[in-house]
Design a protein around this motif. Structure first.
Motif, PDB file in Angstrom:
ATOM      1  N   LEU A 128       0.822  -1.204   0.000  1.00  0.00           N
ATOM      2  CA  LEU A 128       0.000   0.000   0.000  1.00  0.00           C
ATOM      3  C   LEU A 128       0.857   1.255   0.000  1.00  0.00           C
ATOM      4  O   LEU A 128       0.535   2.253  -0.637  1.00  0.00           O
ATOM      5  CB  LEU A 128      -0.935   0.003   1.212  1.00  0.00           C
ATOM      6  N   SER A 129       1.973   1.194   0.699  1.00  0.00           N
ATOM      7  CA  SER A 129       2.865   2.348   0.807  1.00  0.00           C
ATOM      8  C   SER A 129       3.759   2.503  -0.419  1.00  0.00           C
ATOM      9  O   SER A 129       3.904   3.593  -0.955  1.00  0.00           O
ATOM     10  CB  SER A 129       3.731   2.195   2.056  1.00  0.00           C
ATOM     11  N   LEU A 134      -3.974   4.271  -8.925  1.00  0.00           N
ATOM     12  CA  LEU A 134      -4.644   5.389  -8.255  1.00  0.00           C
ATOM     13  C   LEU A 134      -6.101   5.574  -8.677  1.00  0.00           C
ATOM     14  O   LEU A 134      -6.778   6.476  -8.180  1.00  0.00           O
ATOM     15  CB  LEU A 134      -3.859   6.684  -8.473  1.00  0.00           C
ATOM     16  N   THR A 135      -6.584   4.711  -9.548  1.00  0.00           N
ATOM     17  CA  THR A 135      -8.006   4.714  -9.889  1.00  0.00           C
ATOM     18  C   THR A 135      -8.639   3.355  -9.602  1.00  0.00           C
ATOM     19  O   THR A 135      -9.789   3.125  -9.957  1.00  0.00           O
ATOM     20  CB  THR A 135      -8.233   5.093 -11.367  1.00  0.00           C
ATOM     21  N   ASN A 136      -7.898   2.475  -8.945  1.00  0.00           N
ATOM     22  CA  ASN A 136      -8.395   1.154  -8.581  1.00  0.00           C
ATOM     23  C   ASN A 136      -9.142   1.265  -7.259  1.00  0.00           C
ATOM     24  O   ASN A 136      -8.535   1.522  -6.212  1.00  0.00           O
ATOM     25  CB  ASN A 136      -7.227   0.174  -8.469  1.00  0.00           C
ATOM     26  N   PHE A 137     -10.462   1.070  -7.296  1.00  0.00           N
ATOM     27  CA  PHE A 137     -11.274   1.275  -6.105  1.00  0.00           C
ATOM     28  C   PHE A 137     -10.851   0.357  -4.955  1.00  0.00           C
ATOM     29  O   PHE A 137     -10.803   0.786  -3.804  1.00  0.00           O
ATOM     30  CB  PHE A 137     -12.760   1.076  -6.418  1.00  0.00           C
ATOM     31  N   THR A 138     -10.508  -0.880  -5.240  1.00  0.00           N
ATOM     32  CA  THR A 138     -10.106  -1.812  -4.185  1.00  0.00           C
ATOM     33  C   THR A 138      -8.837  -1.328  -3.494  1.00  0.00           C
ATOM     34  O   THR A 138      -8.742  -1.352  -2.267  1.00  0.00           O
ATOM     35  CB  THR A 138      -9.898  -3.228  -4.758  1.00  0.00           C
ATOM     36  N   PHE A 139      -7.855  -0.874  -4.279  1.00  0.00           N
ATOM     37  CA  PHE A 139      -6.619  -0.342  -3.705  1.00  0.00           C
ATOM     38  C   PHE A 139      -6.920   0.886  -2.846  1.00  0.00           C
ATOM     39  O   PHE A 139      -6.460   1.000  -1.710  1.00  0.00           O
ATOM     40  CB  PHE A 139      -5.614   0.016  -4.809  1.00  0.00           C
ATOM     41  N   LEU A 140      -7.696   1.828  -3.392  1.00  0.00           N
ATOM     42  CA  LEU A 140      -8.018   3.060  -2.676  1.00  0.00           C
ATOM     43  C   LEU A 140      -8.779   2.768  -1.380  1.00  0.00           C
ATOM     44  O   LEU A 140      -8.495   3.347  -0.332  1.00  0.00           O
ATOM     45  CB  LEU A 140      -8.835   3.995  -3.561  1.00  0.00           C
ATOM     46  N   ALA A 188      -7.313   3.613   2.282  1.00  0.00           N
ATOM     47  CA  ALA A 188      -8.057   4.567   3.095  1.00  0.00           C
ATOM     48  C   ALA A 188      -8.501   3.949   4.418  1.00  0.00           C
ATOM     49  O   ALA A 188      -8.548   4.623   5.446  1.00  0.00           O
ATOM     50  CB  ALA A 188      -9.260   5.090   2.323  1.00  0.00           C
ATOM     51  N   ALA A 189      -8.800   2.656   4.414  1.00  0.00           N
ATOM     52  CA  ALA A 189      -9.268   1.980   5.622  1.00  0.00           C
ATOM     53  C   ALA A 189      -8.137   1.669   6.594  1.00  0.00           C
ATOM     54  O   ALA A 189      -8.380   1.392   7.765  1.00  0.00           O
ATOM     55  CB  ALA A 189      -9.981   0.683   5.239  1.00  0.00           C
ATOM     56  N   THR A 190      -6.907   1.717   6.135  1.00  0.00           N
ATOM     57  CA  THR A 190      -5.764   1.401   6.979  1.00  0.00           C
ATOM     58  C   THR A 190      -5.311   2.664   7.679  1.00  0.00           C
ATOM     59  O   THR A 190      -4.840   3.597   7.049  1.00  0.00           O
ATOM     60  CB  THR A 190      -4.608   0.817   6.136  1.00  0.00           C
ATOM     61  N   ARG A 191      -5.460   2.684   8.985  1.00  0.00           N
ATOM     62  CA  ARG A 191      -5.134   3.893   9.748  1.00  0.00           C
ATOM     63  C   ARG A 191      -3.767   3.751  10.388  1.00  0.00           C
ATOM     64  O   ARG A 191      -2.800   3.486   9.716  1.00  0.00           O
ATOM     65  CB  ARG A 191      -6.230   4.142  10.761  1.00  0.00           C
ATOM     66  N   ALA A 192      -3.694   3.958  11.693  1.00  0.00           N
ATOM     67  CA  ALA A 192      -2.413   3.870  12.405  1.00  0.00           C
ATOM     68  C   ALA A 192      -2.096   2.416  12.742  1.00  0.00           C
ATOM     69  O   ALA A 192      -2.952   1.676  13.202  1.00  0.00           O
ATOM     70  CB  ALA A 192      -2.455   4.696  13.677  1.00  0.00           C
ATOM     71  N   VAL A 193      -0.866   2.042  12.498  1.00  0.00           N
ATOM     72  CA  VAL A 193      -0.390   0.706  12.837  1.00  0.00           C
ATOM     73  C   VAL A 193       0.807   0.880  13.760  1.00  0.00           C
ATOM     74  O   VAL A 193       1.743   1.620  13.458  1.00  0.00           O
ATOM     75  CB  VAL A 193       0.020  -0.076  11.567  1.00  0.00           C
ATOM     76  N   TYR A 211       1.362   5.988  10.166  1.00  0.00           N
ATOM     77  CA  TYR A 211       0.052   6.491   9.769  1.00  0.00           C
ATOM     78  C   TYR A 211      -0.106   6.365   8.266  1.00  0.00           C
ATOM     79  O   TYR A 211       0.777   6.727   7.517  1.00  0.00           O
ATOM     80  CB  TYR A 211      -0.118   7.946  10.196  1.00  0.00           C
ATOM     81  N   SER A 212      -1.238   5.870   7.885  1.00  0.00           N
ATOM     82  CA  SER A 212      -1.503   5.758   6.454  1.00  0.00           C
ATOM     83  C   SER A 212      -2.891   6.312   6.189  1.00  0.00           C
ATOM     84  O   SER A 212      -3.165   7.444   6.508  1.00  0.00           O
ATOM     85  CB  SER A 212      -1.345   4.308   6.008  1.00  0.00           C
ATOM     86  N   GLY A 213      -3.745   5.528   5.635  1.00  0.00           N
ATOM     87  CA  GLY A 213      -5.104   5.966   5.391  1.00  0.00           C
ATOM     88  C   GLY A 213      -5.212   7.092   4.387  1.00  0.00           C
ATOM     89  O   GLY A 213      -4.442   7.208   3.448  1.00  0.00           O
ATOM     90  N   VAL A 214      -6.207   7.940   4.602  1.00  0.00           N
ATOM     91  CA  VAL A 214      -6.524   9.020   3.676  1.00  0.00           C
ATOM     92  C   VAL A 214      -5.353   9.976   3.508  1.00  0.00           C
ATOM     93  O   VAL A 214      -5.090  10.453   2.401  1.00  0.00           O
ATOM     94  CB  VAL A 214      -7.787   9.773   4.147  1.00  0.00           C
ATOM     95  N   PHE A 215      -4.609  10.245   4.560  1.00  0.00           N
ATOM     96  CA  PHE A 215      -3.483  11.173   4.455  1.00  0.00           C
ATOM     97  C   PHE A 215      -2.389  10.607   3.551  1.00  0.00           C
ATOM     98  O   PHE A 215      -1.761  11.344   2.796  1.00  0.00           O
ATOM     99  CB  PHE A 215      -2.931  11.518   5.835  1.00  0.00           C
ATOM    100  N   ALA A 216      -2.169   9.309   3.614  1.00  0.00           N
ATOM    101  CA  ALA A 216      -1.188   8.682   2.724  1.00  0.00           C
ATOM    102  C   ALA A 216      -1.684   8.720   1.276  1.00  0.00           C
ATOM    103  O   ALA A 216      -0.890   8.900   0.351  1.00  0.00           O
ATOM    104  CB  ALA A 216      -0.905   7.253   3.160  1.00  0.00           C
ATOM    105  N   LEU A 217      -2.977   8.566   1.072  1.00  0.00           N
ATOM    106  CA  LEU A 217      -3.528   8.688  -0.283  1.00  0.00           C
ATOM    107  C   LEU A 217      -3.321  10.088  -0.830  1.00  0.00           C
ATOM    108  O   LEU A 217      -2.978  10.264  -2.000  1.00  0.00           O
ATOM    109  CB  LEU A 217      -5.024   8.357  -0.296  1.00  0.00           C
TER     110      LEU A 217
END
Length: 138
Positions: A44-45, A64-70, A74-79, A92-98
């Motif tokens: 994802l990163s 970047l247009t693949n809904f499953t990837f996005l 987006a669902a992956t937050r802090a780990v 931190y990932s999720g929306v900010f990483a996108l």
């Protein structure tokens, strides 16, 4: 810095980024074990980053247009991870990483964020809803 000098010098950077993009592109988005799926954070990163620096514009567009990837990213937050010295680190990932993926892609993309397919029309990487005409109505 030493690794960058050794591995990315003399025009080798493009090929290294492409090889890494290919490697991460082959991985699944989630590892499955005992009926549970764990996101593959490294894919994802790294995938959009390596595709951008490898100038793999068609592959990057698909990512970047693949809904499953996005959705997965987006669902992956802090780990939180703990190293051998018991130090905890949060990634931190999720929306900010996108947002960062899109920012970098648009910064590096030839033509400022568009996509050219041969001599055809330019397509934007970010597309909003559009009304289209169809020959038949359902």
């Amino acid at each position: 810095e030493v690794a960058a000098e050794d591995c990315l010098a003399g025009g080798e950077a493009l090929q290294r980024h492409r090889a890494l993009a290919q490697y991460f592109g082959k991985q699944e988005l989630a590892a499955k074990a005992d009926d549970a799926a764990t996101p593959v954070l490294r894919k994802l990163s790294e995938l959009p980053y390596q595709q951008t620096h490898g100038e793999l514009w068609d592959d990057l567009y698909e990512t970047l247009t693949n809904f499953t990837f996005l959705e997965q990213k987006a669902a992956t937050r802090a780990v939180e991870t703990t190293d051998a010295q018991s130090r905890s680190t949060k990634t931190y990932s999720g929306v900010f990483a996108l947002q960062e993926d899109f920012r970098l892609a648009l910064e590096k993309w030839p033509g400022g964020g568009g996509r050219r397919l041969g001599s055809g029309p330019r397509r934007r990487i970010i597309v909003t809803a559009a009304r289209t005409r169809t020959s038949a109505l359902f």
